[in-house]
Design a protein around this motif. Structure first.
Motif, PDB file in Angstrom:
ATOM      1  N   ARG B  83       0.844  -1.192   0.000  1.00  0.00           N
ATOM      2  CA  ARG B  83       0.000   0.000   0.000  1.00  0.00           C
ATOM      3  C   ARG B  83       0.888   1.254   0.000  1.00  0.00           C
ATOM      4  N   ARG B  84       1.951   1.210   0.815  1.00  0.00           N
ATOM      5  CA  ARG B  84       2.852   2.364   0.871  1.00  0.00           C
ATOM      6  C   ARG B  84       3.577   2.562  -0.449  1.00  0.00           C
ATOM      7  N   ASP B  85       3.988   1.457  -1.074  1.00  0.00           N
ATOM      8  CA  ASP B  85       4.650   1.567  -2.371  1.00  0.00           C
ATOM      9  C   ASP B  85       3.734   2.235  -3.393  1.00  0.00           C
ATOM     10  N   TYR B  86       2.488   1.792  -3.386  1.00  0.00           N
ATOM     11  CA  TYR B  86       1.540   2.381  -4.329  1.00  0.00           C
ATOM     12  C   TYR B  86       1.381   3.880  -4.053  1.00  0.00           C
ATOM     13  N   GLY B  87       1.273   4.204  -2.762  1.00  0.00           N
ATOM     14  CA  GLY B  87       1.143   5.604  -2.378  1.00  0.00           C
ATOM     15  C   GLY B  87       2.316   6.452  -2.828  1.00  0.00           C
ATOM     16  N   ARG B  88       3.473   5.836  -2.928  1.00  0.00           N
ATOM     17  CA  ARG B  88       4.649   6.571  -3.396  1.00  0.00           C
ATOM     18  C   ARG B  88       4.620   6.756  -4.896  1.00  0.00           C
ATOM     19  N   GLY B 112      12.923  18.546   2.281  1.00  0.00           N
ATOM     20  CA  GLY B 112      13.880  17.681   2.972  1.00  0.00           C
ATOM     21  C   GLY B 112      13.162  16.644   3.819  1.00  0.00           C
ATOM     22  N   GLU B 113      12.058  17.061   4.454  1.00  0.00           N
ATOM     23  CA  GLU B 113      11.292  16.143   5.286  1.00  0.00           C
ATOM     24  C   GLU B 113      10.750  14.972   4.457  1.00  0.00           C
ATOM     25  N   VAL B 114      10.190  15.320   3.284  1.00  0.00           N
ATOM     26  CA  VAL B 114       9.659  14.256   2.431  1.00  0.00           C
ATOM     27  C   VAL B 114      10.770  13.259   2.099  1.00  0.00           C
ATOM     28  N   LEU B 115      11.935  13.782   1.724  1.00  0.00           N
ATOM     29  CA  LEU B 115      13.038  12.921   1.293  1.00  0.00           C
ATOM     30  C   LEU B 115      13.550  12.038   2.426  1.00  0.00           C
ATOM     31  N   THR B 116      13.694  12.590   3.629  1.00  0.00           N
ATOM     32  CA  THR B 116      14.277  11.812   4.716  1.00  0.00           C
ATOM     33  C   THR B 116      13.263  10.849   5.332  1.00  0.00           C
ATOM     34  N   VAL B 117      12.013  11.301   5.477  1.00  0.00           N
ATOM     35  CA  VAL B 117      10.994  10.421   6.063  1.00  0.00           C
ATOM     36  C   VAL B 117      10.843   9.145   5.238  1.00  0.00           C
ATOM     37  N   HIS B 118      10.915   9.297   3.921  1.00  0.00           N
ATOM     38  CA  HIS B 118      10.762   8.124   3.073  1.00  0.00           C
ATOM     39  C   HIS B 118      12.083   7.406   2.828  1.00  0.00           C
ATOM     40  N   GLY B 119      13.125   7.873   3.510  1.00  0.00           N
ATOM     41  CA  GLY B 119      14.409   7.182   3.403  1.00  0.00           C
ATOM     42  C   GLY B 119      15.052   7.291   2.032  1.00  0.00           C
ATOM     43  N   ILE B 120      14.709   8.348   1.301  1.00  0.00           N
ATOM     44  CA  ILE B 120      15.274   8.488  -0.038  1.00  0.00           C
ATOM     45  C   ILE B 120      16.686   9.025   0.054  1.00  0.00           C
ATOM     46  N   VAL B 121      16.915   9.965   0.957  1.00  0.00           N
ATOM     47  CA  VAL B 121      18.278  10.427   1.228  1.00  0.00           C
ATOM     48  C   VAL B 121      18.483  10.425   2.742  1.00  0.00           C
ATOM     49  N   SER B 122      19.729  10.434   3.154  1.00  0.00           N
ATOM     50  CA  SER B 122      20.031  10.549   4.585  1.00  0.00           C
ATOM     51  C   SER B 122      19.894  12.016   4.973  1.00  0.00           C
ATOM     52  N   ARG B 123      19.886  12.289   6.268  1.00  0.00           N
ATOM     53  CA  ARG B 123      19.765  13.655   6.738  1.00  0.00           C
ATOM     54  C   ARG B 123      20.865  14.531   6.129  1.00  0.00           C
ATOM     55  N   ALA B 128      21.399  18.430  -0.790  1.00  0.00           N
ATOM     56  CA  ALA B 128      21.669  18.114  -2.183  1.00  0.00           C
ATOM     57  C   ALA B 128      20.398  17.583  -2.857  1.00  0.00           C
ATOM     58  N   GLY B 129      19.640  16.763  -2.113  1.00  0.00           N
ATOM     59  CA  GLY B 129      18.388  16.228  -2.653  1.00  0.00           C
ATOM     60  C   GLY B 129      17.393  17.337  -2.950  1.00  0.00           C
ATOM     61  N   VAL B 130      17.313  18.306  -2.026  1.00  0.00           N
ATOM     62  CA  VAL B 130      16.399  19.438  -2.214  1.00  0.00           C
ATOM     63  C   VAL B 130      16.819  20.244  -3.434  1.00  0.00           C
ATOM     64  N   LEU B 165       7.348  14.905  -6.833  1.00  0.00           N
ATOM     65  CA  LEU B 165       8.456  14.268  -7.543  1.00  0.00           C
ATOM     66  C   LEU B 165       9.455  13.606  -6.603  1.00  0.00           C
ATOM     67  N   ALA B 166       9.498  14.088  -5.348  1.00  0.00           N
ATOM     68  CA  ALA B 166      10.489  13.597  -4.402  1.00  0.00           C
ATOM     69  C   ALA B 166      10.433  12.086  -4.272  1.00  0.00           C
ATOM     70  N   LEU B 167       9.226  11.522  -4.439  1.00  0.00           N
ATOM     71  CA  LEU B 167       9.074  10.092  -4.211  1.00  0.00           C
ATOM     72  C   LEU B 167       9.189   9.293  -5.511  1.00  0.00           C
ATOM     73  N   SER B 168       9.716   9.916  -6.557  1.00  0.00           N
ATOM     74  CA  SER B 168       9.878   9.263  -7.870  1.00  0.00           C
ATOM     75  C   SER B 168       8.614   8.542  -8.316  1.00  0.00           C
TER      76      SER B 168
END
Lengths: 326, 333
Positions: B83-88, B112-123, B128-130, B165-168
């Motif tokens: 379900r979470r994958d689909y949501g992403r 940054g919150e979106v990216l780190t909460v979903h584990g896409i980038v480290s803190r 750089a992700g932003v 877009l953060a969640l690809s």
């Protein structure tokens, strides 16, 4: 428009907002005429000063924090400046205003019939308010009037609410109706109905309409003349056909090019880079120059004077757009 | 457009709201597919069920019937990680960008919150992700330290897209993403959506009431009325020659530069004939929902509801007189 004594005449209008030592001047140097029975469209991006200009004609700007000054501001020869009793009497009756958001302008706990009657008592003394209200409801195509009059605003659709607003505006038999984005909140089929109703009322009652809109298609279909406003000034004005088919000001041209149209398929369009400047930091010279592709040093240094492009077609630009077959 | 691998396939989807004893059938059996990297338009008047459909696709609303398949797998009963994958992978962008941004967080914090909460980038990798996200939506990197109120409407909507877009995602459901923006800015967002599709292969469901914008952007368009799909067409076919009287009415209602007349469109709705709220009817109607406003309506239209049927390549219409409608509009011009 020539050959008419204008119904509304404004010369060099400026409006200031502020308090204490902080004042800004969102509108300055605006001149316009509206002839009896004509439809003038005032177009431009949000923040260009369209609504403030219109509100200044009705005295609806907040007292104390705003100042309206003009060389001339007359309605049928009567000055609208200051608190002249005659000017006040005109406002709301002979100059009526309808807003974008009808639900926000109606009292939610009073039946619409009573709200219209209130307008009738105020603006048409000597008539029977209830009968007059029913007549106005029929006039705007809301029938059965007796039943609609008993409805509360929330029981009506957006298009019907806007018709109720129009009925109230018509109570004083206005000679100038200011319609401020009257259909922006409505669906496209409802918009078509409301605009055709406005058009037939305008013709039947011979009233002039100042249509404020950001929809150039609506302006094209409805108005005879158009004035394009940018950062508190009118940058181009003239007959709709001339301005929209052969715009001379780069801002008008950019606005036209920014809007996709059904007719011309998917040709790539570009928006206008940047944004409308805040009144506290209007640029020098021509206020459009930071966003203009034709800008030169001259545009930065000097405010362009008003020049004539054709019959009734004016504008302010140092480097107006040339059209091959004009 | 790509028929090969539908990314999303919706069959007989229904959304029903219940409040008290009242039942509102917002979406009444809708079928369509969204292809890989396709931009699909969805138009219709307020209350026709288009937002309910989008919310169901995003998993924000449960279907009361039918099925949604994502890459061949049903998503209606998903739970947990799936379900979470689909949501992403299926993201939503809303009309009012400021309402969906926290006013007290800078863009760097929000994204940054979106990216780190979903584990896409480290803190540590967040800045750089932003910066990369801002670049993808063509915003200057310097805006990262700004708050939402310091941005223009167009910039805020770009941030809304950046957050999606953060969640690809593979699909972005864009519910009226440009209606709140200035005319000078709308087309910039439309162009950005098209570039994201071209560059990154993201598919879009573009919900709008601005028909010209839909025509400008979309590969294919669906028209909804009273909770049902009434027409589907590719490219510009829809506006060149509508095959449903409702689409013809929509087209005739658009104020166009070229058309100078204050007269109502020939097939205008009857007085105060707004679109019926889809909930006004029952789940299965025994008449065409458009029949009360339709200039072509006959007895047959009052007796049963026409089904969405093919009327040409890539074209479907739910009208008994689709062929006649098509022929008439072709004859007109």
């Amino acid at each position: 428009m020539t050959g008419f004594a204008p119904l509304l005449s404004i010369r060099n209008l400026s409006i200031r907002f502020g308090a204490g030592s902080r004042w800004s001047c969102p509108v300055d140097g605006v001149s316009l005429d509206i002839a009896p029975g004509e439809v003038l469209a005032l177009v431009g991006e949000s923040g260009s000063g369209k609504s403030i200009t219109a509100l200044s004609m009705t005295g609806l700007l907040p007292e104390g924090t705003s100042e309206v000054a003009a060389d001339v501001m007359t309605f049928d020869g009567v000055s609208l400046l200051g608190d002249t009793l005659r000017g006040q009497a005109l406002r709301g009756r002979e100059i009526a205003y309808i807003f974008q958001d009808p639900l926000g302008s109606l009292n939610p706990v009073v039946r619409v019939g009573r709200q219209i009657e209130e307008a009738v008592r105020l603006h048409a003394p000597g008539t029977i308010p209830r009968e007059e209200a029913y007549g106005l409801l029929r006039r705007v195509g809301l029938e059965p009037a007796e039943q609609i009059a008993r409805a509360y605003p929330h029981e009506l659709s957006g298009g019907m609410q806007q018709r109720v607003m129009m009925a109230m505006a018509l109570a004083g038999k206005p000679r100038l109706l200011i319609a401020d984005e009257p259909t922006t909140a409505l669906d496209v089929t409802v918009q078509a109905k409301v605009m055709s109703l406005l058009g037939s009322l305008q013709q039947d009652l011979g009233m002039a309409i100042l249509l404020i809109t950001h929809n150039l298609g609506l302006a094209a279909g409805f108005a005879g003349r158009i004035a394009v406003m940018y950062a508190g000034r009118i940058v181009e004005a003239g007959p709709v056909e001339d301005v929209l088919t052969a715009p001379r000001h780069p801002y008008t041209q950019a606005l036209l090019q920014a809007v996709p149209r059904l007719g011309d398929g998917r040709r790539r369009r570009e928006g206008i880079p940047g944004r409308v400047p805040h009144p506290s930091c209007y640029p020098s010279g021509c206020r459009f120059h930071p966003r203009c592709s034709r800008a030169t040093q001259q545009c930065h240094d000097q405010t362009p004077p008003l020049q004539t492009f054709g019959a009734g077609h004016h504008g302010t630009c140092h480097h107006p757009v040339e059209h091959a077959h004009a | 457009m790509p028929e090969a691998s539908p990314l999303l396939a919706v069959t007989e989807a229904r959304v029903t709201y219940r409040r008290g004893g009242r039942v509102n059938h917002a979406v009444r059996g809708v079928d369509f597919v969204l292809g890989e990297g396709e931009i699909l338009g969805l138009v219709g008047e307020s209350g026709c069920g288009k937002s309910s459909l989008a919310r169901a696709l995003a998993g924000l609303e449960a279907l009361s019937g039918g099925d949604i398949q994502f890459c061949g797998t049903s998503v209606t009963g998903l739970a947990g990680r799936h379900r979470r994958d689909y949501g992403r992978l299926v993201q939503m962008v809303f009309q009012d960008p400021s309402g969906s941004l926290n006013p007290r967080m800078t863009l760097a914090q929000t994204l940054g919150e979106v990216l780190t909460v979903h584990g896409i980038v480290s803190r540590a990798g967040a800045p750089a992700g932003v910066a990369a996200l801002l670049e993808r939506v063509e915003l200057p990197a310097g805006l990262a330290s700004r708050y939402p109120h310091e941005l223009s409407g167009g910039q805020r909507q770009r941030v809304g897209l950046a957050r999606a877009l953060a969640l690809s995602p593979r699909v972005i459901l864009a519910d009226e993403p440009v209606s709140a923006l200035d005319v000078s800015v709308q087309v910039q967002i439309l162009n950005l959506m098209r570039e994201l599709r071209d560059r990154e292969g993201i598919a879009f469901l573009f919900i709008a009431h601005d028909l010209a914008a839909v025509n400008y952007l979309c590969d294919r368009t669906l028209v909804m009325y009273a909770g049902r799909m009434v027409e589907e067409a590719r490219g510009q076919d829809l506006w060149r020659a509508p095959a449903h009287p409702y689409t013809a009415l929509l087209r005739a209602s658009i104020p166009e530069m070229a058309r100078r007349s204050a007269s109502p469109p020939p097939s205008g709705p009857p007085s105060h004939g707004a679109a019926p709220l889809s909930g006004a009817g029952t789940a299965g109607l025994h008449h065409c929902p458009f029949q009360p406003r339709c200039p072509r309506a006959t007895r047959a239209c009052c007796e049963s509801e026409p089904a969405l049927a093919s009327v040409g390549p890539g074209r479907r219409s739910a009208c008994f007189f689709a062929m006649e409608q098509l022929q008439d509009t072709l004859d007109d011009g």
